[in-house]
Scaffold this motif. Sequence first.
Motif, PDB file in Angstrom:
ATOM      1  N   THR A 119       0.811  -1.277   0.045  1.00 48.89           N
ATOM      2  CA  THR A 119      -0.094   0.115   0.155  1.00 48.89           C
ATOM      3  C   THR A 119       0.905   1.104  -0.056  1.00 48.89           C
ATOM      4  OG1 THR A 119      -0.169  -0.038   2.239  1.00 48.89           O
ATOM      5  CG2 THR A 119      -1.722  -1.110   1.318  1.00 48.89           C
ATOM      6  N   ASP A 120       0.244   2.333  -0.329  1.00 47.68           N
ATOM      7  CA  ASP A 120       1.000   3.441  -0.378  1.00 47.68           C
ATOM      8  C   ASP A 120       1.450   4.258   0.866  1.00 47.68           C
ATOM      9  OD1 ASP A 120       0.773   3.668  -3.151  1.00 47.68           O
ATOM     10  OD2 ASP A 120      -1.065   4.756  -3.243  1.00 47.68           O
ATOM     11  N   GLU A 121       0.724   3.562   1.856  1.00 45.52           N
ATOM     12  CA  GLU A 121       0.794   4.214   3.405  1.00 45.52           C
ATOM     13  C   GLU A 121       2.094   3.679   4.165  1.00 45.52           C
ATOM     14  OE1 GLU A 121      -2.155   2.671   2.517  1.00 45.52           O
ATOM     15  OE2 GLU A 121      -3.071   4.397   2.357  1.00 45.52           O
ATOM     16  N   ALA A 122       2.634   2.795   3.557  1.00 42.25           N
ATOM     17  CA  ALA A 122       3.930   1.906   4.005  1.00 42.25           C
ATOM     18  C   ALA A 122       5.107   2.961   3.850  1.00 42.25           C
ATOM     19  CB  ALA A 122       4.455   0.662   3.194  1.00 42.25           C
ATOM     20  N   GLN A 123       5.660   3.212   5.220  1.00 42.05           N
ATOM     21  CA  GLN A 123       6.911   3.968   5.286  1.00 42.05           C
ATOM     22  C   GLN A 123       8.248   3.532   5.237  1.00 42.05           C
ATOM     23  OE1 GLN A 123       6.449   6.700   8.627  1.00 42.05           O
ATOM     24  NE2 GLN A 123       4.232   6.854   8.073  1.00 42.05           N
ATOM     25  N   TRP A 124       9.223   3.899   5.058  1.00 39.23           N
ATOM     26  CA  TRP A 124      10.558   3.055   5.194  1.00 39.23           C
ATOM     27  C   TRP A 124      10.754   2.276   6.268  1.00 39.23           C
ATOM     28  CZ3 TRP A 124      13.924   3.533   9.043  1.00 39.23           C
ATOM     29  CH2 TRP A 124      13.947   4.497   9.999  1.00 39.23           C
TER      30      TRP A 124
END
Length: 233
Positions: A119-124
């Motif tokens: 998903t686009d919500e995933a951060q590093w």
Amino acid sequence: MSRHRPDGVVVADAVVASAAAVCLVAGAVVIGQARAALDRFLYISELGALGMPTAEQFQVGFLLVIAGILLVAVVLRDVRTRLPFLRGVLPAAALVAAGALFLVAAAVPCSMGCPSLLTDEAQWRDWVHIVAAVLAFAAGCLAMLQFATARDRWVARLSTAGGLAVGSIAATGGIISLARGNTDIGSTLEYVAAAIGIVWMLAMAAVHVLPAAAQRPLQTDVPISRTSVPSSR
């Protein structure tokens, strides 16, 4: 492995195994209490996610489990598998790798909700945490499967079944998580896989130091040079 070890080494191993058991059980209890404090199903990592009320408690439990893993590695340091394609890797090394990777996962908790990497919500930080945790589970499975050649039949069966179960259960839970499927099932599978791994480590540490077992070889393995050379201590 050779069981003809100096008495001092046997006692030291028993102390380390006992400490490992305390850490593993205490860590599991602390994490279980954190999970019980919430009224919904969550993956293990979500208990320690940024902003979660259970984050600090989870970190304490997680670090205790990691300490237990590393202590079990110390106890099993003289074991080597007889499987040709795994002979170059000590089970203890696989456990150390698992502990180190879990430590990375603990140091870099996922963001709130531990969003799926798809998903686009995933951060590093989600990538670092999840990849480290997945590799840690894989290293743990490797350590378990290395005992598939144990001379003690029940140890071999327990390790083979445990390794295959942890791998398949954790993978299924991970796929459900990535697909944003049923969290109740996926999270439960993850806890089951973790519980199997802890039970296996407790069993291996106990078998390694039990006085009765010391009277006969528990060989998955070929003795490494450290245990095949008479000790001067």
